[in-house]
Design an enzyme around this catalytic site. Sequence first.
Site, PDB file in Angstrom:
ATOM      1  N   GLY A 180     -20.228   6.735   4.456  1.00  0.00           N
ATOM      2  CA  GLY A 180     -19.195   7.126   3.480  1.00  0.00           C
ATOM      3  C   GLY A 180     -19.689   6.857   2.074  1.00  0.00           C
ATOM      4  O   GLY A 180     -19.847   5.696   1.682  1.00  0.00           O
ATOM      5  N   VAL A 205     -16.670   4.080  -3.731  1.00  0.00           N
ATOM      6  CA  VAL A 205     -17.339   2.783  -3.576  1.00  0.00           C
ATOM      7  C   VAL A 205     -18.754   2.973  -3.009  1.00  0.00           C
ATOM      8  O   VAL A 205     -19.718   2.406  -3.510  1.00  0.00           O
ATOM      9  CB  VAL A 205     -16.541   1.828  -2.655  1.00  0.00           C
ATOM     10  CG1 VAL A 205     -17.288   0.511  -2.486  1.00  0.00           C
ATOM     11  CG2 VAL A 205     -15.146   1.589  -3.219  1.00  0.00           C
ATOM     12  N   LYS A 235       0.848  -1.197   0.000  1.00  0.00           N
ATOM     13  CA  LYS A 235       0.000   0.000   0.000  1.00  0.00           C
ATOM     14  C   LYS A 235       0.877   1.237   0.000  1.00  0.00           C
ATOM     15  O   LYS A 235       1.948   1.242   0.605  1.00  0.00           O
ATOM     16  CB  LYS A 235      -0.862   0.014   1.269  1.00  0.00           C
ATOM     17  CG  LYS A 235      -2.116   0.817   1.134  1.00  0.00           C
ATOM     18  CD  LYS A 235      -3.223  -0.045   0.551  1.00  0.00           C
ATOM     19  CE  LYS A 235      -4.511   0.745   0.429  1.00  0.00           C
ATOM     20  NZ  LYS A 235      -5.619  -0.140   0.038  1.00  0.00           N
ATOM     21  N   GLY A 246     -18.330   7.629  -1.127  1.00  0.00           N
ATOM     22  CA  GLY A 246     -17.281   8.010  -2.067  1.00  0.00           C
ATOM     23  C   GLY A 246     -17.265   7.108  -3.286  1.00  0.00           C
ATOM     24  O   GLY A 246     -18.319   6.705  -3.795  1.00  0.00           O
TER      25      GLY A 246
HETATM   26  N1  PHE Z   1      -7.579   0.399  -2.985  1.00  0.00           N
HETATM   27  C1  PHE Z   1      -8.522  -0.596  -3.357  1.00  0.00           C
HETATM   28  C2  PHE Z   1      -8.363  -1.824  -2.457  1.00  0.00           C
HETATM   29  O1  PHE Z   1      -7.808  -1.760  -1.399  1.00  0.00           O
HETATM   30  C3  PHE Z   1      -8.475  -0.926  -4.845  1.00  0.00           C
HETATM   31  C4  PHE Z   1      -7.165  -1.384  -5.389  1.00  0.00           C
HETATM   32  C5  PHE Z   1      -6.813  -2.718  -5.346  1.00  0.00           C
HETATM   33  C6  PHE Z   1      -6.266  -0.503  -5.961  1.00  0.00           C
HETATM   34  C7  PHE Z   1      -5.628  -3.185  -5.852  1.00  0.00           C
HETATM   35  C8  PHE Z   1      -5.051  -0.966  -6.464  1.00  0.00           C
HETATM   36  C9  PHE Z   1      -4.736  -2.287  -6.414  1.00  0.00           C
HETATM   37  O2  PHE Z   1      -8.819  -2.899  -2.739  1.00  0.00           O
END
Ligand code: PHE
Length: 346
Positions: free
Chosen positions: A176, A180, A78, A178
């Site tokens: 929330g 999603v 991340k 946003g």
């Molecule tokens: N951020 C989102 C998640 O946690 C979508 C995502 C997944 C973005 C994989 C990039 C790579 O699932």
Amino acid sequence: MEQLIRGWDGEYVVTRYDAAADAWIFIAIHSTRLGPGSGGTRMRVYRAPVEGLDDAQRLARGMTLKWAGVDFPRGGAKGVIALSKLVDDSQRESLLERYGLIVESLRGGFSTGPDLGVGPDLVGVIARQTQYVSGIRGAGDPGPWTALGVVASMEAAAAEALGRDDLSGLSIVVQGIGDVGLPLCGLLSERGARLVVADVDEMRVRRVAEELGAEAVDPGPAHETPCDIFAPCAVGGTLNSTTIPRLQCKVVAGSANNQLQRPADADALHERGILYAPDFINNSGGAVYIVGTEALGWSEEKVREKILGIGGVLGEIFREARANDEAPVLAAERLARRVLDRGPGT
Ligand code: PHE
């Protein structure tokens, strides 16, 4: 920060201080056991840089579980851009371009996409500097796909906890709205759910309330609203020792990453008789879409099938948890652990 990095069970953290924006950048690579690190990039104001680091590390671990849960050849990672204060549009753009250069320098060891504070439009800004991105608006926004997986999860949870085979007439609080939460509200309203929405952005709330006939509640105490399903779809940590005793729902199933503040919160929910659908399973739809379409060459039909299958996976998890009289998250983690122990599939 030293302690946090040394004490982590992940692989490494790339750290950069961006003087121009007075922002800290953390790219946390938790596990490459199943494949190269992949996860969204989150950008927000943190009270202190160390909180951004902590978030990056926790979110990266969540991604490891998410990829393993769907058995995809990606590692948990991340990116977090920890702002010290709000930035204007042009500062944000140049910061994201500099961030893109860092991502590019990792040569595919980390690939990224949208997350909280970095919507599909801003992913396009990162993409000016690096090829290792996916989920740009118009070219693969994962939000609606994440939402589809959450609906499948809610249906599985409603079957388990409420003996229901659809969502019609159920009251659902979406916290929330946003990238999603918004498409999720659309899908739920199509299915005849009674929607209650909350967001810090009042304009957004008003728009959704009008368009979908949803009821609006204050974002702070949204979790106290009596309902069938509570859906956290914003920041993590909303399920904790303060909020859990005040919940008035039968099911928690949302899209936010890291909804539990501490592992013990899962037991607290279980003891209260609230069914908690593990976040890293029910929010995996976006990840499935991104890697499915872009790396594995899947058609949208195949992606849809896999995402709707999240309901079946959760059903299994709920059954196992029921048999053991344990919180479902424990069964879900065992499932992920089995995949990690086995290593990348074929
Ligand atoms: N951020 C989102 C998640 O946690 C979508 C995502 C997944 C973005 C994989 C990039 C790579 O699932």
